[in-house]
Design an enzyme around this catalytic site. Sequence first.
Site, short mmCIF file in Angstrom:
data_model
loop_
_atom_site.label_atom_id
_atom_site.label_comp_id
_atom_site.label_asym_id
_atom_site.label_seq_id
_atom_site.Cartn_x
_atom_site.Cartn_y
_atom_site.Cartn_z
N LYS A 116 0.81 -1.21 0.00
CA LYS A 116 0.00 0.00 0.00
C LYS A 116 0.85 1.27 0.00
O LYS A 116 0.50 2.26 -0.65
CB LYS A 116 -0.94 0.00 1.21
CG LYS A 116 -2.04 -1.05 1.14
CD LYS A 116 -2.92 -1.00 2.38
CE LYS A 116 -4.14 -1.91 2.24
NZ LYS A 116 -3.78 -3.32 2.14
N HIS A 235 -14.22 -3.31 8.63
CA HIS A 235 -13.45 -3.14 7.40
C HIS A 235 -13.61 -4.30 6.42
O HIS A 235 -12.87 -4.38 5.44
CB HIS A 235 -11.97 -2.90 7.69
CG HIS A 235 -11.72 -1.79 8.68
ND1 HIS A 235 -12.00 -0.47 8.39
CD2 HIS A 235 -11.24 -1.81 9.95
CE1 HIS A 235 -11.70 0.28 9.44
NE2 HIS A 235 -11.24 -0.51 10.39
N ARG A 297 -6.17 -8.50 -8.97
CA ARG A 297 -6.83 -9.80 -9.11
C ARG A 297 -8.31 -9.57 -9.35
O ARG A 297 -8.78 -8.43 -9.35
CB ARG A 297 -6.64 -10.61 -7.84
CG ARG A 297 -7.08 -9.85 -6.58
CD ARG A 297 -7.11 -10.70 -5.35
NE ARG A 297 -7.25 -9.94 -4.11
CZ ARG A 297 -8.37 -9.44 -3.64
NH1 ARG A 297 -9.50 -9.59 -4.33
NH2 ARG A 297 -8.42 -8.78 -2.50
#
Length: 620
Positions: A116, A235, A297
């Site tokens: 990230k 989340h 993906r």
Amino acid sequence: MITSLLIANRGEIACRIIRTARAMGIRTIAVYSDADAKALHVRQADEAVHIGPSPTRESYLMGEKILAAAKETGAQAIHPGYGFLSENAEFAQAVIDAGIVWVGPNPASITAMGLKDAAKTLMAEAGVPVTPGYMGAEQASEFLGAEAAKIGYPVLIKAVAGGGGKGMRLVEAPADFADALASCKREAAASFGNDHVLIEKYIASPRHIEVQVFGDRHGNVVHLFERDCSLQRRHQKVIEEAPAPGMDAATREALCGAAVRAAKAVDYVGAGTIEFIADGSGALSADRIWFMEMNTRLQVEHPVTEAITGVDLVEWQLRIASGEPLPCAQHDLTIDGWAMEARLYAEDPAKGFLPSIGRLELLQFGEAEGGRIDTGVYEGAEVSPFYDPMIAKVIAWGEDREEARTRLGEMLDDTAVWPVRTNASFLVRALQHPDFAAGNVDTGLIGRDGEALAQPPVPSAESLRIAAQSLVPATPAPGLRLNAAPVRTAWFLLDGEKIEIETDADGSDEPMPGVLVTEQGQAWLLSPWRRDGSHGAAAGSGAILAPMPGKVIAVEVTQGQAVTKGQKLLTLEAMKMEHTLTAPFDGIVAELSASAGQQVQVEALLATIEEAAAQTPQEG
């Protein structure tokens, strides 16, 4: 075109890939662990290869075993699905080096977007707006705490290699930072083998909006519009939809254009998703939407995009991997209607969403026009403690959002699973929430109202009355007393709890020993009540039992310590998640049987809490 395909995955995504491959005339090869020997994807594939024991680190994460299976069966290509090795650049390169077609992006693209912090730096350089935060290499707790203070609370701690909601913690105050960081790092190390984190500003009313992109090996990249995945719990996505509510044409053009630029910046090939965070405190606008990460993906929620575009994304993946150009240009893609997807999990909302494992003795999915079920299980299959407890993805399409929402609710309402518990009724309540129904959704909705949404449903009196009729004999009439009118109520057990139900006097000629009541996506076992003096009061004893097999990773109390209701006692790692066990009431830790690092079985006694009032006063 690829002629044989090994699917390096399991469950519903393996079955989903097999479905399209079979339609294209491609031979499919499944891989399976000990726990999955009788799994649906093994049954559906043309061939299957055993790759090891049940734990993922000894089977589905063993790249060398999967490559050996591909060579053994003569597989021309490998499709990784999502999760497991799907975003592992080293595995992708090993597949390519072995002369096997990799159904996915170039390893360099996976590397560029896989962490990230690096991805955000790259996107900032490409002119894509990113959220404020710290993405550096320094990982000392004190340093990260200082950076969080600079950014300003609340902040999110996120594992740089994270995904699927794992390795992420919201911290609202400086005093909570150190504990949250330690927990996040533990989970990140266990799930991804990398405990490095980044810190970013937490948007108070965030919406999670993502764009499906697709690239080929001829330099073409298109988007297939956006999805809204804002309804989340801790989340993790719960319900996804496409398109996003409140998205106007100008904002869509800007957002999707940025996603295409992001994909081109890494020479992206295949299916990918650019995830953005939007400020949901007002109307959507391009200047209040920021890049979060890219998933290199296929996404779990890809069916909603398929539903509104008419595109089979797996077919596109296989064609692109075979060297073909994109099947159509951007101007050929349009949005038709609305679609929603709900993730049906084997978990018990009434018990803190603890996974529910066991045999699926009853598995019945609801139906609706425009509905679709993607599943990797069948009636009689086992929900294993080793993997993600997803039972199915339930997808509904409609001409507009309200029709899609209504149809999805109908499908979930008519779903019945037994004895494994599911989140179906929780999903139905979430769909009915006034804010969700109006399209006013942010990622905090379930956090605010989740307790009400998680309340277990109660079967209707009419359903109970009908079910009870099959349990009472026709003669003598229920409650018949000499010289008195028949009593039209009788006692029964509903999931083990005594309940009084009004019944008809005639009853059944062949009463059953028990019957399942299915309603609101829930199933209950109704049986005749019989006196039994053998049952104790264990439910209120304060015994803290392991809800599933797992590993004790933290013990927060000591024997003899005073605790308050809700206080954290232990943390159990199971099914790739951390589960916190808390005190059921104020009291004393009378017994502590668990220690950090200990492997425990389901219902193992971990601790005993004795009510404070039950303590014997000490003589002075």
